[in-house]
Write a protein that holds these residues in place. Sequence first.
Motif, PDB file in Angstrom:
ATOM      1  N   SER A   1     -64.446 -32.069  29.942  1.00  0.00           N
ATOM      2  CA  SER A   1     -64.211 -33.144  28.787  1.00  0.00           C
ATOM      3  C   SER A   1     -64.694 -32.349  27.411  1.00  0.00           C
ATOM      4  CB  SER A   1     -65.042 -34.106  29.288  1.00  0.00           C
ATOM      5  OG  SER A   1     -65.233 -35.213  28.125  1.00  0.00           O
TER       6      SER A   1
ATOM      7  N   GLU B   1     -65.991 -34.145  25.215  1.00  0.00           N
ATOM      8  CA  GLU B   1     -67.015 -35.013  24.401  1.00  0.00           C
ATOM      9  C   GLU B   1     -68.334 -34.323  23.852  1.00  0.00           C
ATOM     10  OE1 GLU B   1     -67.640 -38.957  26.093  1.00  0.00           O
ATOM     11  OE2 GLU B   1     -66.082 -38.304  28.035  1.00  0.00           O
TER      12      GLU B   1
ATOM     13  N   TRP C   1     -58.011 -39.414  27.282  1.00  0.00           N
ATOM     14  CA  TRP C   1     -59.533 -39.999  26.633  1.00  0.00           C
ATOM     15  C   TRP C   1     -58.825 -40.578  25.266  1.00  0.00           C
ATOM     16  CZ3 TRP C   1     -63.258 -36.979  23.533  1.00  0.00           C
ATOM     17  CH2 TRP C   1     -64.214 -37.943  23.133  1.00  0.00           C
TER      18      TRP C   1
ATOM     19  N   GLY D   1     -62.219 -40.796  21.550  1.00  0.00           N
ATOM     20  CA  GLY D   1     -61.043 -40.043  22.090  1.00  0.00           C
ATOM     21  C   GLY D   1     -59.893 -40.555  21.325  1.00  0.00           C
TER      22      GLY D   1
END
Length: 625
Positions: A312, A314, A344, A349
């Motif tokens: 991910s 993030e 996402w 996202g």
Amino acid sequence: MPARRSRPRRALARNPARGARAETAWREFAASFARAGMVPPAEPGLAAVEAAEGTAVLLLAPRQALTFTGKCRLRCLYGAVRLLGFAVASHHPGLPVFSPATHCALSLEALPGARPPAALRQLRAAARAAMRAHRVRRQARVKVMARFSSDCAVVLLEHLDTPVTRFLLSHPPLSRLFEPQKKEESSFTPEDAVLASVGIVKCSPDRGLLVSESTYLALEELIQACCAEDEGIPVVLVCGPKNTGKSTFNRYLINLLLNRLPAVEYMECDIGQPEFTPPGCVSLSSVTEPVLGPPFTHQQTPRKMVYYGQTSCEQDTERYLDVMKYVFSCYKKEVPLIINTMGWVKGEGLLLLIDIIRLLSPSHVVQMDVCDWKAMAPLTPEHVHLQAGLHTKGKQQPKCKQLDVGAAESWKCSEGEDASVPQYKLLYVHPEFPRAGVAGEARVHSGILRDMSILGYLGHLQYPDIGAVLPLHSLVPYQVPFSAVALRVIHTDVAPTNIMYAVNASWVGLCCIPDEVRCQTDGPVLLTQTPVCDCLGFGIVRGVDMEKKLYHILTPVPPENLRLVNCLLLGNIAIPNCVLVGQQGIEGEIPYVTSDYNYSILGAGKLRKKKHFKRKDFTFECDYT
């Protein structure tokens, strides 16, 4: 009497989903005979004949389909068949086909071919000669020719055993990977026994790929755009929530394009579920062969690859965009490009997806979403033009997210940014398969699929000429001096005194940085920042020799590429547990495996997002301790 379908007749006639619904089509065909007062013909049965040990000949009538689970090598001897969009004809070599229980079952459909006019005797002779050339037994040839027709398809199915599948199946959790999860309640016919001897099991057409009408229309438009030579080279970006069929759509589109084009470029931006590489990568691949299986069956070396190191983005979206921009710069715009994106699409996202569209400037955006509930707003060109992204601003937005000077110049977040509306065609696709759009209702957990991709990559360590599976700890690793490579932990901060504990028994990216690795001591050489650089492959650090200052690395990367490696990147991608737990031939405690684990240990908890950190250029740091 069954009712007629309401969809347009033209769309039904050309819809590629008809193969998976061949049984329903036959009922409608038989009903037309009944309405006319005629006796309907008998429903065609599946003709599968054993040709030799581990080999079968399959005869399919036009539009007849076989939906199956398993693996085999497929070769078309006469006519043509379609498999996941790819048309297989007699001039194609044998193709490996993988239909595991973890994914949607594949359907093999006979295509009604437009063959040149010839006497039936000549066509029969051609089919018979093709079977002889592949050493099909005379008894099998006689059975096939008894049901032969000029518009049928004759397919040779061979048992398939590769080093990768042997390695995967050697792990107990995956030992039944290619067997159906549920037994079909039907009588076991002689044809089923023949197919089972090859390695496949017939299953219900309902378990095959269901292509919705919107999917078919989008595929048709994309094929026309990619084959047109006067409208530029298309760049197709596919986006949508998790579990909406993006990967299957991409495979189908690639196979359809390979029917007409020699190659297709594929850019992978989904670091959680990549198609051609282990997880944690952004890559650009040139695809020249049909994709007839899930990712763990076709792990390969892309033209350009960067190891992001996490599933991910993030934690560091800025580096993710820098990596994507670096990989995209390798695209030469000579063949169509398909771009896969992450699932996402909520909150930040979705804003990041808007940044991606602005950066890559696609000609077509395929937005996949469920009709009943919308997980994301329609990404029309006007919406992308006005909406602020995560790192870029819309036309009416006075400010964008704060970046450092270098990133600001790269992303053009100044007041003079181009305010023109992006030019791309938006295509909506509404998947209709069960549980579509429900992330928690996927067939298999994403973590298991990631482990399977890693195992598929490690399967290339097995020797092709040895039938037995060699345990990884029995293979000879490479010895790499500390001073020959730089080292960097991507996802967290590790004290230099603990760096070797982190590296030992870890999955690492084998990378190449432009700067020469220099250190006054015998290392290790540590990087203070994570570089954006080429990744040439992956390996397992089997051990660290502190006395001789050597890393012991196990990798399938060829030696000629290993000479270019001067950097090891350690990310948040772990070696699958089954590799460590299932080590054979070891007495006593298993290395690197413990049941005495304390979650209060520093670093054992869940990683937290770190935002608004200013990024710097990477530099070298030598450990003098």
